[in-house]
Design an enzyme around this catalytic site. Sequence first.
Site, short mmCIF file in Angstrom:
data_model
loop_
_atom_site.label_atom_id
_atom_site.label_comp_id
_atom_site.label_asym_id
_atom_site.label_seq_id
_atom_site.Cartn_x
_atom_site.Cartn_y
_atom_site.Cartn_z
N ASP A 1 -79.08 -44.09 45.61
CA ASP A 1 -80.03 -44.46 46.67
C ASP A 1 -79.22 -45.07 47.81
O ASP A 1 -78.52 -46.08 47.61
CB ASP A 1 -81.00 -45.49 46.06
CG ASP A 1 -82.06 -45.95 47.03
OD1 ASP A 1 -81.87 -45.81 48.26
OD2 ASP A 1 -83.09 -46.48 46.56
N VAL B 1 -71.97 -36.03 52.13
CA VAL B 1 -73.24 -35.54 52.70
C VAL B 1 -74.38 -36.19 51.94
O VAL B 1 -74.49 -36.01 50.71
CB VAL B 1 -73.35 -33.99 52.58
CG1 VAL B 1 -74.69 -33.51 53.15
CG2 VAL B 1 -72.19 -33.30 53.29
N LYS C 1 -85.57 -43.51 63.91
CA LYS C 1 -84.72 -42.46 64.49
C LYS C 1 -84.15 -42.87 65.85
O LYS C 1 -83.08 -42.42 66.24
CB LYS C 1 -85.51 -41.14 64.57
CG LYS C 1 -85.85 -40.56 63.18
CD LYS C 1 -84.59 -40.24 62.36
CE LYS C 1 -84.91 -39.52 61.06
NZ LYS C 1 -83.70 -39.20 60.27
N TYR D 1 -91.17 -44.12 61.76
CA TYR D 1 -90.18 -43.03 61.82
C TYR D 1 -89.54 -43.00 63.21
O TYR D 1 -88.32 -42.86 63.36
CB TYR D 1 -90.86 -41.70 61.50
CG TYR D 1 -89.93 -40.52 61.34
CD1 TYR D 1 -89.34 -40.23 60.11
CD2 TYR D 1 -89.65 -39.67 62.41
CE1 TYR D 1 -88.50 -39.13 59.96
CE2 TYR D 1 -88.82 -38.57 62.27
CZ TYR D 1 -88.24 -38.30 61.04
OH TYR D 1 -87.42 -37.21 60.89
N SER E 1 -80.74 -37.82 63.55
CA SER E 1 -81.88 -38.48 64.18
C SER E 1 -83.04 -37.50 64.15
O SER E 1 -83.29 -36.86 63.12
CB SER E 1 -81.50 -38.91 65.61
OG SER E 1 -82.59 -39.53 66.23
N VAL F 1 -88.21 -28.27 61.52
CA VAL F 1 -87.35 -27.52 60.60
C VAL F 1 -88.17 -27.21 59.34
O VAL F 1 -88.85 -28.09 58.80
CB VAL F 1 -86.09 -28.33 60.20
CG1 VAL F 1 -85.09 -27.43 59.49
CG2 VAL F 1 -85.44 -28.98 61.41
N1 NAD Z 1 -87.65 -31.19 58.56
C1 NAD Z 1 -87.82 -31.56 59.81
O1 NAD Z 1 -88.68 -31.00 60.52
C2 NAD Z 1 -86.97 -32.66 60.42
C3 NAD Z 1 -87.07 -32.89 61.80
C4 NAD Z 1 -86.32 -33.89 62.37
C5 NAD Z 1 -85.46 -34.64 61.60
N2 NAD Z 1 -85.39 -34.41 60.26
C6 NAD Z 1 -84.49 -35.27 59.48
O2 NAD Z 1 -83.56 -34.47 58.79
C7 NAD Z 1 -83.15 -35.12 57.59
C8 NAD Z 1 -83.30 -34.19 56.40
O3 NAD Z 1 -84.64 -33.82 56.28
P1 NAD Z 1 -85.12 -32.51 55.49
O4 NAD Z 1 -86.17 -31.88 56.34
O5 NAD Z 1 -83.98 -31.73 55.03
O6 NAD Z 1 -85.90 -33.22 54.27
P2 NAD Z 1 -85.84 -33.00 52.68
O7 NAD Z 1 -86.96 -33.82 52.13
O8 NAD Z 1 -85.78 -31.56 52.37
O9 NAD Z 1 -84.44 -33.66 52.28
C9 NAD Z 1 -84.21 -35.05 52.34
C10 NAD Z 1 -83.41 -35.46 51.12
O10 NAD Z 1 -83.14 -36.86 51.19
C11 NAD Z 1 -83.22 -37.38 49.88
N3 NAD Z 1 -83.48 -38.82 49.89
C12 NAD Z 1 -84.64 -39.46 50.19
N4 NAD Z 1 -84.50 -40.78 50.03
C13 NAD Z 1 -83.22 -41.00 49.62
C14 NAD Z 1 -82.48 -42.17 49.30
N5 NAD Z 1 -83.04 -43.38 49.36
N6 NAD Z 1 -81.20 -42.03 48.93
C15 NAD Z 1 -80.63 -40.80 48.83
N7 NAD Z 1 -81.29 -39.65 49.13
C16 NAD Z 1 -82.57 -39.76 49.51
C17 NAD Z 1 -84.38 -36.62 49.24
O11 NAD Z 1 -84.36 -36.68 47.82
C18 NAD Z 1 -84.15 -35.21 49.79
O12 NAD Z 1 -83.37 -34.44 48.91
C19 NAD Z 1 -84.02 -36.39 57.49
O13 NAD Z 1 -83.26 -37.49 57.97
C20 NAD Z 1 -85.18 -36.09 58.42
O14 NAD Z 1 -85.75 -37.26 58.93
C21 NAD Z 1 -86.11 -33.44 59.65
#
Ligand code: NAD
Length: 338
Positions: free
Chosen positions: A152, A98, A246, A242, A228, A275
Amino acid sequence: MSTLTAHSSIGDWLDHPEGGAAIRAMLAQSGGGADSLTPVRALPLQQLVALSQGQMPQSVVDDLVRSVNGGEIPEDAEGGAWRERVTGGRFDGKTVIVTGAASGIGRATASRIVREGGRVVAVDISAEKLAELASELASVAPEGSVVPVAGDVTKQSDIDRIVAAAGERIDGLANIAGVNDDSSPIHETSDEIWDRVIGINLTGVFKLTRAVVPMMRAAGAGSIVNISSEAGIRGNASGNAYTASKHGVIGLTKSAAFMYATEGLRVNAVAPGGVATGIPFPANVSAFGSGRLKPFQDAIPSVATAEQLAASITFLLSDDGVNINGAILTSDGGWSVQ
Ligand SMILES: NC(=O)c1ccc[n+]([C@@H]2O[C@H](COP(=O)([O-])OP(=O)(O)OC[C@H]3O[C@@H](n4cnc5c(N)ncnc54)[C@H](O)[C@@H]3O)[C@@H](O)[C@H]2O)c1
């Protein structure tokens, strides 16, 4: 009328004579109104603490609960807002990688898999937050259930370490790590934003999937879920970089689903709507882009919790997703049908 607790939905609070008055009074103090809570009516009141990103401390929620319960915090009853229900043993014997596991949707997904019997290779760029996750889960899961790998997803050497940490088998991969862009339209998008967003959101998914697929093909089984976004299926949910990243995730998902469809692999995507995770925005957000996006973002029917997204993701990752391959599952409360 049922007892209001921190777990009751914001909608139940607003519709309750005393609860509604208490929330409206709290909002009035900061010059806000109850309309601002419409998209989050289905969320538990408790979620306001996370949503406010530090503006609203836990004590405010506790005080609200006390104010409608004669000064006490009552036992939480069943009912109210949606609650996660763990399916015991659903991931028994499985190893799942994950990414983005230290925060938000990735953290909720890693946690759920571990509590359902799986072993999770938890990947994130933040070593500190990964350690917090591992220590939190240590009390509820057998030793070795969480293998933290700080790395990363855009670096090949880190991809190699992630795969090595998984060991002999990889049953599942959830590509969840991601970053926001600055809401910029293409004429304002800098190379820096483009490279970072495409690098993490799309190239990272490509690199790790490429590294994992050979082991899954050799085993004749494997489930991959890529995250996505609403921005992967429409042009008015985010900035240019973005949105491109996606949409790219959806193309990658469909191609891989097709290519390995006869070999026991399933590759699907989840497209979340809003979210409540606090995913950060870059320092300078485009005024042009934000202005164009605002009416559409204001129309989001509901905001979900990270645990609600984990429910969709683990469904596809697990054997419950049998026969589902190449699907783009919108998990957005219906935003995409507007
Ligand atoms: N939150 C929303 O509203 C939303 C909506 C649509 C899609 N998403 C997608 O869901 C996914 C998770 O988002 P979230 O809201 O939980 O965000 P979040 O910021 O809470 O979690 C994202 C995590 O990814 C890690 N990360 C960033 N760059 C990284 C790298 N280069 N290597 C390894 N880890 C890295 C960060 O440290 C963080 O812990 C993302 O792909 C985001 O685009 C989120």
